[in-house]
Design a protein around this motif. Structure first.
Motif, PDB file in Angstrom:
ATOM      1  N   UNK A 312       0.814  -1.217   0.000  1.00  0.00           N
ATOM      2  CA  UNK A 312       0.000   0.000   0.000  1.00  0.00           C
ATOM      3  C   UNK A 312       0.846   1.265   0.000  1.00  0.00           C
ATOM      4  N   UNK A 313       2.130   1.155   0.375  1.00  0.00           N
ATOM      5  CA  UNK A 313       3.018   2.318   0.386  1.00  0.00           C
ATOM      6  C   UNK A 313       4.016   2.261  -0.770  1.00  0.00           C
ATOM      7  N   UNK A 314       3.759   1.417  -1.755  1.00  0.00           N
ATOM      8  CA  UNK A 314       4.686   1.289  -2.880  1.00  0.00           C
ATOM      9  C   UNK A 314       4.936   2.656  -3.514  1.00  0.00           C
ATOM     10  N   UNK A 315       6.220   2.944  -3.772  1.00  0.00           N
ATOM     11  CA  UNK A 315       6.576   4.220  -4.370  1.00  0.00           C
ATOM     12  C   UNK A 315       6.757   5.334  -3.372  1.00  0.00           C
ATOM     13  N   UNK A 316       6.659   5.027  -2.093  1.00  0.00           N
ATOM     14  CA  UNK A 316       6.801   6.049  -1.059  1.00  0.00           C
ATOM     15  C   UNK A 316       7.726   5.565   0.057  1.00  0.00           C
ATOM     16  N   UNK A 369       1.394   1.830  17.195  1.00  0.00           N
ATOM     17  CA  UNK A 369       0.895   1.506  15.852  1.00  0.00           C
ATOM     18  C   UNK A 369       0.112   2.680  15.274  1.00  0.00           C
ATOM     19  N   UNK A 370       0.220   2.820  13.937  1.00  0.00           N
ATOM     20  CA  UNK A 370      -0.478   3.861  13.193  1.00  0.00           C
ATOM     21  C   UNK A 370      -0.909   3.269  11.855  1.00  0.00           C
ATOM     22  N   UNK A 371      -1.734   4.018  11.135  1.00  0.00           N
ATOM     23  CA  UNK A 371      -2.095   3.648   9.776  1.00  0.00           C
ATOM     24  C   UNK A 371      -1.440   4.623   8.818  1.00  0.00           C
ATOM     25  N   UNK A 372      -0.811   4.086   7.777  1.00  0.00           N
ATOM     26  CA  UNK A 372      -0.180   4.944   6.780  1.00  0.00           C
ATOM     27  C   UNK A 372      -1.233   5.782   6.073  1.00  0.00           C
TER      28      UNK A 372
END
Length: 573
Positions: A312-316, A369-372
């Motif tokens: 879900x964080x691909x490219x970042x 914990x957190x959500x991107x």
């Protein structure tokens, strides 16, 4: 020579200075002696010659610990910055200012001896005298300083109550040996002054020419920039930011890459192309860099922890700053891509999980914990059925409960595993497939673990993999542990300074490992082919991250740099 000195006997000091040499050695080994030794006298009395003798023998391999010299910084023509960078490099630390060097020295309580010749000839003797006063305030340091008699700094130095040796005093010379030495070395009499008509003027430095500066004597460049405060269209602040790295012996191309990576976006746009061309022979290409004060895109803040995105964080990438703010930035150019609303105080570690969960380790050893920002959230029926902690949360809870005897000091995650390490040198791991079960810990380091990374390596049938853990510690070792097997007995890497950060990834070029050391060195290793590259960004490195396409992110408290390795490779630091 003492019984523990395996380096062989010390040669006699030149010019009959045996009494002075014996006194210096006596001062070195006397725990009750003043921490400052002031060697003084008039011009030409042999001060520098005596200290050269001390340094030559005190830095030999095998020299007895009580006679060892650890740092040596000639001050002739130099300012505070050059002295600090020189000493920091020799002591295996990264420091940009007096406070940082003093903090590093205060944290390491080992006996340390520093020798500082030619204080009277420095470009800023008063500022260096202030630094000397701070150094001798540390009770495990001993400092030898040379200053000419009658110089303005002498009253301040004498106010530090040093052990003083004035070489104009006859008691520091053996007359018979001095006469014999002069008879054997007639060419070493006081040299005649050169004819002014035959003296060549030193080459002038063009402080606006980046390519010329990369080939010039870096100490001269630094001294010139200390004296001339003109920003030179952004070149001066870039040089002083990278300082300690640029002072190292290296090729102009390597120096050009470091300088290029430290240019701010307000620099003259003609500087970057010139430096890029000069850096063409290095094993790196600079993808981008963001420097404190940049606005297009903005600098994301001090990078105390980094994580390259998965799924879900691909490219970042995620960046945690000193205030506990977590920001997402584009891997293409570091453009901002969102931030998390909650702060985590004093972040020490960061892990981005495949489902968009982010785990942050704080300075007290607690996990949050957190959500991107870009992570999808369950909705509809899935949200209604989500009535308990997920596998990652279970693994995090299990690890937190398992490490009750020590403080968690490092954090890492892969697609399938979550790992933490602690202040006793142990590494703990839990798999997503069995998140409530923590594997027996492995004791991999003497002292706290300071860096940790985990990656999944395919084995056997398609879809099968094994977790591969790399850990680094204050003991200066990087260890490898293939989960399910015994850790490797031999360290993957070992140096005489702590590990600051690690990153491992199965990239398009194979298994790759990046290591940041406390002295500012960053190593990049393609483990399958044994290729090795290095880079010294300048400021102390605080965090690393690797992407699957092999971009290397290097974080400091005033820069974030993205490099891509290319051929040819470079061996050695």
């Amino acid at each position: 020579m003492t019984a523990s000195d395996t380096s062989g006997p010390w040669a006699r000091p030149a010019a009959g200075r045996e009494p002075a040499g014996a006194a210096l050695l006596g001062w070195l080994v006397d725990p009750a002696a003043p921490r400052l030794c002031l060697v003084t006298g008039d011009k030409g009395c042999g001060k520098s010659q005596l200290l050269a003798w001390l340094v030559a023998h005190g830095t030999r391999p095998g020299t007895a610990p009580e006679r060892r010299v650890h740092g040596f910084a000639p001050l002739d023509g130099q300012g505070v910055r050059t002295a600090i960078w020189t000493l920091a490099d020799q002591l295996g630390v990264a420091a940009r200012a007096p406070g940082e060097l003093l903090a590093e020295l205060a944290a390491d309580r080992r006996r340390t001896v520093l020798v500082l010749p030619d204080l009277h000839a420095a470009s800023d003797p008063q500022a260096l005298t202030d630094l000397i006063g701070a150094l001798v305030g540390l009770d495990h340091l001993k400092v030898v300083v040379e200053a000419r008699a009658g110089h303005d700094v002498m009253p301040v130095l004498k106010g530090l109550t040093p052990a003083e040796m004035n070489l104009d005093d006859p008691r520091w010379t053996d007359p018979a040996r001095a006469e014999a030495w002069r008879a054997e070395h007639p060419a070493r009499q006081e040299p005649a002054l050169p004819d002014p008509a035959e003296t060549e003027a030193p080459d002038l430095l063009d402080l606006d020419d980046p390519v010329a500066l990369c080939a010039a004597d870096p100490e001269r460049v630094t001294a010139a920039y200390e004296a001339d405060t003109d920003p030179r269209e952004g070149l001066r602040p870039a040089w002083l930011r990278a300082g300690q790295s640029l002072l190292r012996a290296q090729q102009p191309a390597d120096r050009a890459l470091v300088l290029l990576a430290n240019l701010g976006d307000g620099a003259d746009p003609r500087l970057a192309p010139a430096l890029e061309e000069c850096a063409a022979d290095t094993p790196w290409r600079l993808v981008w860099s963001r420097i404190r004060g940049d606005v297009t895109p903005p600098w994301p803040g001090p990078a105390l922890a980094l994580a390259a995105g998965r799924r879900t964080l691909e490219g970042h990438a995620l960046v945690a700053d000193h205030q506990g703010t977590l920001r997402a930035v584009s891997l293409a150019d570091a453009a901002p891509a969102g931030r998390m609303p909650d702060l985590v105080p004093d972040p020490h570690g960061l892990a981005a999980l495949p489902d968009g969960t982010v785990i942050v380790l704080d300075g007290e050893g607690r996990l949050h914990t957190h959500r991107a920002p870009a992570a999808p959230r369950p909705s509809g029926l899935a949200a209604l059925l989500d009535d308990g902690p997920g596998a990652w949360q279970q693994a995090m809870d299990a690890l937190s409960l398992a490490v009750t005897h020590a403080r968690i000091t490092a954090l890492a995650a892969s697609e399938q595993a979550l790992a933490v390490a602690d202040s006793t040198g142990r590494v703990h791991l839990a798999f997503l497939a069995a998140p409530d079960r923590v594997l027996p810990p492995e004791h991999l380091h003497e002292g706290p673990v300071t860096a940790l990374t985990v990656t999944d390596v395919p084995i056997g049938e398609p879809g099968q993999s094994v977790g591969l853990v790399y850990s680094g510690g204050v003991d200066g070792r990087v260890r490898a542990w293939g989960v399910g097997n015994e850790p490797l007995d031999v360290p993957v890497a070992e140096r005489p300074c702590p590990v600051r950060a690690l990153a491992a990834e199965l990239t398009t070029s194979g298994l790759t490992l990046a290591i940041a050391w406390a002295d500012g060195l960053v190593e990049h290793q393609r483990l399958d082919t044994h290729e090795r590259r290095t880079f010294h960004p300048g400021p102390p490195v605080t965090a690393l991250a690797l992407t699957r396409t092999e971009e290397l992110l290097i974080g400091t408290d005033e820069s974030l740099t993205c490099l891509r390795p290319i051929s040819p490779t470079v061996e050695g630091p």
